[in-house]
Design a protein around this motif. Sequence first.
Motif, PDB file in Angstrom:
ATOM      1  N   LYS A  53       0.842  -1.203   0.000  1.00  9.73           N
ATOM      2  CA  LYS A  53       0.000   0.000   0.000  1.00  9.73           C
ATOM      3  C   LYS A  53       0.877   1.254   0.000  1.00  9.73           C
ATOM      4  O   LYS A  53       0.624   2.203  -0.744  1.00  9.73           O
ATOM      5  N   GLN A 111      -5.699   9.922  -1.050  1.00 11.11           N
ATOM      6  CA  GLN A 111      -6.618   9.905   0.096  1.00 11.11           C
ATOM      7  C   GLN A 111      -7.352   8.567   0.167  1.00 11.11           C
ATOM      8  O   GLN A 111      -7.528   8.000   1.243  1.00 11.11           O
ATOM      9  N   ASP A 112      -7.760   8.061  -0.991  1.00  7.81           N
ATOM     10  CA  ASP A 112      -8.461   6.775  -1.031  1.00  7.81           C
ATOM     11  C   ASP A 112      -7.555   5.638  -0.582  1.00  7.81           C
ATOM     12  O   ASP A 112      -7.995   4.751   0.156  1.00  7.81           O
ATOM     13  N   ALA A 114      -4.993   5.886   1.443  1.00  5.43           N
ATOM     14  CA  ALA A 114      -4.782   6.041   2.880  1.00  5.43           C
ATOM     15  C   ALA A 114      -5.973   5.484   3.667  1.00  5.43           C
ATOM     16  O   ALA A 114      -5.792   4.904   4.741  1.00  5.43           O
ATOM     17  N   SER A 115      -7.167   5.624   3.116  1.00  2.00           N
ATOM     18  CA  SER A 115      -8.381   5.123   3.767  1.00  2.00           C
ATOM     19  C   SER A 115      -8.685   3.670   3.395  1.00  2.00           C
ATOM     20  O   SER A 115      -9.708   3.136   3.817  1.00  2.00           O
ATOM     21  N   GLU A 116      -7.837   3.101   2.558  1.00  2.00           N
ATOM     22  CA  GLU A 116      -7.999   1.730   2.068  1.00  2.00           C
ATOM     23  C   GLU A 116      -9.310   1.525   1.308  1.00  2.00           C
ATOM     24  O   GLU A 116      -9.945   0.474   1.371  1.00  2.00           O
ATOM     25  N   VAL A 117      -9.692   2.543   0.572  1.00  2.00           N
ATOM     26  CA  VAL A 117     -10.854   2.462  -0.319  1.00  2.00           C
ATOM     27  C   VAL A 117     -10.282   2.269  -1.730  1.00  2.00           C
ATOM     28  O   VAL A 117     -10.187   3.204  -2.521  1.00  2.00           O
TER      29      VAL A 117
END
Length: 172
Positions: A53, A111-112, A114-117
């Motif tokens: 990631k 941002q996605d 980091a949010s695991e989206v």
Amino acid sequence: MGNSLFAFLFILSISSVQGDNDTISKTCKNTKYYDLCVSSLTSNSTSLNEDPKGLAMIMVRVAITNATSTNSYLSSQASSSTSNGSSMKKILKECANRYGYANEALKSSLQDLASEVYDYAYMHVMAAADYPNACHNAFKGGLAYPSELANREEVFKHICDVVLGIIDNLVY
């Protein structure tokens, strides 16, 4: 005893770096452009401590840097006196805007991630990779597509393909 401790620490440091390079190698193995992935990640000192990631996030930052650079290049070309005609200047400004939009999409993907989206991260990277197509299409009206821009577009799309490959593996 001092020499054996030094040897042990040396071997430990080699195996640690090898392990980190193994993570990079395994992560890049499933991308479309393995060499680009490995060279981009190994040139970043922080990548040696990252999981897949984190490596995806580093590659997104590489793409952001590339899009920013291309945006600046296009803006300077549009404002320079060497750009012939108002149509060329208009197209170059539009292309600069497209790379600016790509940049914003990539920031959203960070941002996605980091949010695991991951599905949204993937979607934003795909959108970023598609923005240069509008630029390329603007030149189909009779103006020659500049070779420097073609090269930049190709590299940008390859970087985005690497990010997409890494994100694919985060999902599974």
